[in-house]
Scaffold this motif. Structure first.
Motif, PDB file in Angstrom:
ATOM      1  N   CYS A  28      24.529  -4.277  -9.662  1.00  0.00           N
ATOM      2  CA  CYS A  28      25.539  -5.136  -8.944  1.00  0.00           C
ATOM      3  C   CYS A  28      25.447  -6.576  -9.771  1.00  0.00           C
ATOM      4  O   CYS A  28      26.707  -6.965 -10.103  1.00  0.00           O
ATOM      5  CB  CYS A  28      25.383  -5.198  -7.504  1.00  0.00           C
ATOM      6  SG  CYS A  28      26.007  -3.495  -6.631  1.00  0.00           S
ATOM      7  N   ASP A  29      24.547  -7.048  -9.713  1.00  0.00           N
ATOM      8  CA  ASP A  29      24.299  -8.468 -10.296  1.00  0.00           C
ATOM      9  C   ASP A  29      24.631  -8.675 -11.609  1.00  0.00           C
ATOM     10  O   ASP A  29      25.257  -9.617 -12.210  1.00  0.00           O
ATOM     11  CB  ASP A  29      22.691  -9.081  -9.974  1.00  0.00           C
ATOM     12  CG  ASP A  29      22.650 -10.409 -10.026  1.00  0.00           C
ATOM     13  OD1 ASP A  29      23.693 -11.154  -9.982  1.00  0.00           O
ATOM     14  OD2 ASP A  29      21.681 -11.078 -10.398  1.00  0.00           O
ATOM     15  N   LEU A  66      25.757 -11.503  -3.332  1.00  0.00           N
ATOM     16  CA  LEU A  66      26.454 -10.199  -3.787  1.00  0.00           C
ATOM     17  C   LEU A  66      27.688  -9.614  -3.412  1.00  0.00           C
ATOM     18  O   LEU A  66      28.440  -8.734  -4.125  1.00  0.00           O
ATOM     19  CB  LEU A  66      25.482  -9.094  -3.999  1.00  0.00           C
ATOM     20  CG  LEU A  66      24.360  -9.185  -4.666  1.00  0.00           C
ATOM     21  CD1 LEU A  66      23.393  -8.057  -4.779  1.00  0.00           C
ATOM     22  CD2 LEU A  66      24.647  -9.156  -6.513  1.00  0.00           C
ATOM     23  N   GLY A  67      28.150 -10.257  -2.211  1.00  0.00           N
ATOM     24  CA  GLY A  67      29.600  -9.976  -1.627  1.00  0.00           C
ATOM     25  C   GLY A  67      29.530  -8.635  -0.666  1.00  0.00           C
ATOM     26  O   GLY A  67      30.708  -8.311  -0.387  1.00  0.00           O
ATOM     27  N   VAL A  68      28.243  -8.273  -0.108  1.00  0.00           N
ATOM     28  CA  VAL A  68      28.357  -7.449   0.780  1.00  0.00           C
ATOM     29  C   VAL A  68      27.775  -7.519   2.131  1.00  0.00           C
ATOM     30  O   VAL A  68      27.666  -6.573   2.853  1.00  0.00           O
ATOM     31  CB  VAL A  68      27.434  -6.073   0.001  1.00  0.00           C
ATOM     32  CG1 VAL A  68      28.183  -5.842  -1.402  1.00  0.00           C
ATOM     33  CG2 VAL A  68      25.961  -6.440  -0.046  1.00  0.00           C
ATOM     34  N   GLY A 334      18.124 -10.363 -12.680  1.00  0.00           N
ATOM     35  CA  GLY A 334      19.740 -10.209 -13.142  1.00  0.00           C
ATOM     36  C   GLY A 334      20.089 -11.342 -13.846  1.00  0.00           C
ATOM     37  O   GLY A 334      20.799 -11.312 -14.978  1.00  0.00           O
ATOM     38  N   TRP A 335      20.062 -12.689 -13.244  1.00  0.00           N
ATOM     39  CA  TRP A 335      20.884 -13.895 -14.114  1.00  0.00           C
ATOM     40  C   TRP A 335      20.162 -13.988 -15.372  1.00  0.00           C
ATOM     41  O   TRP A 335      20.657 -14.513 -16.352  1.00  0.00           O
ATOM     42  CB  TRP A 335      20.734 -14.914 -13.139  1.00  0.00           C
ATOM     43  CG  TRP A 335      19.481 -15.853 -12.951  1.00  0.00           C
ATOM     44  CD1 TRP A 335      18.648 -15.531 -12.023  1.00  0.00           C
ATOM     45  CD2 TRP A 335      18.885 -16.880 -13.760  1.00  0.00           C
ATOM     46  NE1 TRP A 335      17.703 -16.456 -12.273  1.00  0.00           N
ATOM     47  CE2 TRP A 335      17.742 -17.214 -13.215  1.00  0.00           C
ATOM     48  CE3 TRP A 335      19.661 -17.742 -14.692  1.00  0.00           C
ATOM     49  CZ2 TRP A 335      17.011 -18.245 -13.790  1.00  0.00           C
ATOM     50  CZ3 TRP A 335      18.720 -18.716 -15.384  1.00  0.00           C
ATOM     51  CH2 TRP A 335      17.582 -19.178 -14.606  1.00  0.00           C
ATOM     52  N   PRO A 446      28.132 -15.969 -10.161  1.00  0.00           N
ATOM     53  CA  PRO A 446      27.269 -15.739 -11.307  1.00  0.00           C
ATOM     54  C   PRO A 446      27.006 -17.291 -12.013  1.00  0.00           C
ATOM     55  O   PRO A 446      27.450 -17.308 -13.190  1.00  0.00           O
ATOM     56  CB  PRO A 446      27.517 -14.787 -12.231  1.00  0.00           C
ATOM     57  CG  PRO A 446      28.993 -14.834 -11.953  1.00  0.00           C
ATOM     58  CD  PRO A 446      29.335 -15.413 -10.408  1.00  0.00           C
ATOM     59  N   HIS A 447      26.687 -18.239 -11.380  1.00  0.00           N
ATOM     60  CA  HIS A 447      26.522 -19.652 -12.262  1.00  0.00           C
ATOM     61  C   HIS A 447      25.401 -20.603 -11.507  1.00  0.00           C
ATOM     62  O   HIS A 447      24.989 -20.235 -10.452  1.00  0.00           O
ATOM     63  CB  HIS A 447      27.989 -20.485 -11.727  1.00  0.00           C
ATOM     64  CG  HIS A 447      28.297 -20.420 -10.385  1.00  0.00           C
ATOM     65  ND1 HIS A 447      29.020 -19.658  -9.664  1.00  0.00           N
ATOM     66  CD2 HIS A 447      28.013 -21.274  -9.248  1.00  0.00           C
ATOM     67  CE1 HIS A 447      29.157 -20.052  -8.512  1.00  0.00           C
ATOM     68  NE2 HIS A 447      28.541 -20.768  -8.494  1.00  0.00           N
TER      69      HIS A 447
END
Length: 535
Positions: A28-29, A66-68, A334-335, A446-447
């Motif tokens: 997801c990331d 992650l928006g969940v 992830g990033w 993502p920043h």
């Protein structure tokens, strides 16, 4: 195509092996950062495991980013009061979170009770929103680096990684990440050691059971029966009517050998310790025998292959750190993968993944082993139970990377908060409109985030915003800088959390750890940090 995030604007590709919480978090990331993702699972069916009982406070912060989070909260419940029994008689109730409260800096003061399989469903739903799905019945049997990988001073210059499946097909990607559990194939192929110990005497049977005739057994409690000759525990699974988590000591044959777990064995153990008239184990799904292992790898990376989650570390379940450490591995990685693949950072940035997470794995093994010792000592006493394994440190909110090469201070406030620490939340208001917001709202996505405290930081914020366009993604945010500018620190919570009394700049990483403290006018220092990532 099934299994890929083939959407417009994707850059590079990552093959993720294993579709548990760690692999799904990473997928997801990466997908939301515009990286092509392919996630495979060797099982022919979607895994359904409830061993983990939900995300801890730090993982809740990750899931919010992650928006969940709303879906997670709707699917579970707050942790239950633990009811302890001796000789089938209730002797004590314990709420290990009774004294804890949310704070402006830490909005989640306790974990969330939910089945692991339900969390995986939510993460798969989120992944599908980015255009990717899990490829089932796909087992990786080998991989190799091709091209320039491993040649010269930069093992990531050029080259790809090619994995072979059990069906004889090949999958090519820029990087491969093994999230395939304690028996990880990727770890074995990598040649990483998995040193540690197995405690053969510390054995437990785990699984989901369906109970009939249990209407009188409160589903508002986690029931724990401890006797001199054994134990059994039942915890209701949120979102179900008759399903319970089952944990108990194993049955043994007369010669001392372990008997395989079974529905009948669960019934005998429940009858012996709980003595619940009319309560029957009508079904027992996915029973397994768990042996305490305390092991970790010697490295997290070999060229373009990396490890995360149980593939890199296993440890006692006391404290609930297993799944959560894997989720947090993925959020750290992830990033960094995305920054390398999108050209925002040099490949050496990936070295900081091991630099930061290997010490955390060692801490996790040590902490969970201590918590297990506390639990084993507690259950020998009337009123003792699993709550002995839950402490402030198991929230994981205190974990950070002060030792990391990515953690820098070049001036700014000299406070208790240090570069590498988790970036605190704080309630604020949008200046002009007065709309309530939080620092976590600013961080989400993502920043990097550059916080500029005070009017003296506005010039540096503008300079960074102008010069990073098209490069490293940075969101700038003025805090307490005056009317009509950014956020008003109405209650002083942001300044208190970050220890800022005057003007200062604070750079926050995409995984919401503090990267840099510096003076309010030091736009050059911020830009130098961003341009130097992995170079």
């Amino acid at each position: 195509m099934t299994g890929r995030a083939d959407v417009a604007g994707t850059t590079g590709s990552v093959l993720i092996v294993g579709a548990g919480p760690t692999g799904l978090t990473l997928a997801c990331d990466l997908a939301r950062r515009g990286v092509g993702v392919r996630i495979v699972e060797k099982s022919p069916q979607l895994p359904r495991s409830s061993r983990a009982k939900g995300p801890n406070p730090r993982s809740l912060e990750v899931l919010e980013d992650l928006g969940v989070l709303e879906r997670v909260l709707a699917a579970g419940s707050t942790p239950l009061v633990m009811r302890k029994y001796r000789d089938a008689v209730a002797v004590a109730d314990a709420d290990p979170y009774a004294a804890q409260r949310p704070t402006p800096a830490a909005p989640y003061d306790r974990g969330w009770l939910m089945a692991q399989w339900r969390l995986e469903e939510i993460l798969r739903e989120r992944l599908a929103e980015f255009g990717a799905t899990v490829e089932l019945d796909t087992e990786i049997t080998s991989y190799e680096h091709r091209g320039h990988a491993g040649d010269g001073p930069d093992p990531d210059s050029g080259g790809r990684i090619v994995a072979r499946t059990a069906r004889g097909t090949y999958i090519e990607a820029d990087y491969l990440v093994g999230c395939d559990g304690g028996h990880s194939t990727v770890r074995k192929l990598m040649g990483a050691t998995f040193e540690g110990t197995t405690h053969a005497e510390q054995v437990m049977v785990n699984g989901d059971v369906e109970l009939s005739g249990a209407e009188g057994l409160s589903r508002d409690h986690w029931h724990q029966w401890f006797d001199e000759d054994g134990a059994v525990m039942l915890c209701p699974i949120p979102g179900t009517e008759r399903s319970w988590w089952y944990q108990a000591g194993p049955e043994r044959a007369p010669d001392g050998t372990l008997l395989p777990p079974s529905r009948e064995g669960c019934q005998r153990t429940l009858d012996r310790h709980a003595r619940l008239d009319g309560v029957r184990v009508s079904d027992a799904a996915l029973l397994s025998t768990y042996r305490v292992n305390v092991r970790m790898v010697d490295r997290y990376r070999e060229g373009r292959a990396l490890l995360a989650g149980d593939a890199a570390h296993v440890h006692p379940i006391a404290g609930g750190l297993g799944m959560n450490t894997g989720i947090q591995d993925a959020f750290n990685l992830g990033w960094k993968l995305a920054a390398v693949l999108t050209g925002q950072a040099g490949a050496a940035l990936l070295d900081t993944y091991e630099e930061e997470r290997l010490p955390v794995a060692a801490w996790t093994l040590d902490t969970s082993s201590k918590r297990l010792g506390d639990v084993l000592a507690a259950i020998r006493e009337p009123g003792g139970g699993l709550d002995a394994g839950i402490t402030e440190e198991t929230t994981a909110l205190g974990l950070g990377y002060r030792w990391s090469s990515l953690s820098r201070r070049t001036g700014g406030p000299d406070t208790g908060l240090r570069p590498g620490d988790r970036a605190p939340d704080a309630p604020c208001h949008a200046t002009g409109t007065g709309t309530p917001t939080r620092l976590f709202d600013v961080f989400a996505g993502p920043h990097f985030t550059l916080l500029g405290f005070g009017a003296g930081a506005t010039g540096a914020l503008a300079a960074v915003a102008a010069r990073t366009a098209g490069g490293v993604a940075v969101r700038t945010c003025a805090v307490d800088a005056g009317p009509g500018t950014g956020l008003a620190d109405t209650g002083g919570h942001a300044r208190a959390a970050y220890g800022v009394k005057g003007d200062a700049l604070v750079l926050v990483r995409p995984d919401n750890h503090v990267a840099l403290f510096t003076t309010a006018d030091d736009s050059a220092g911020v830009l130098d940090y961003l341009r130097g990532l992995g170079r």
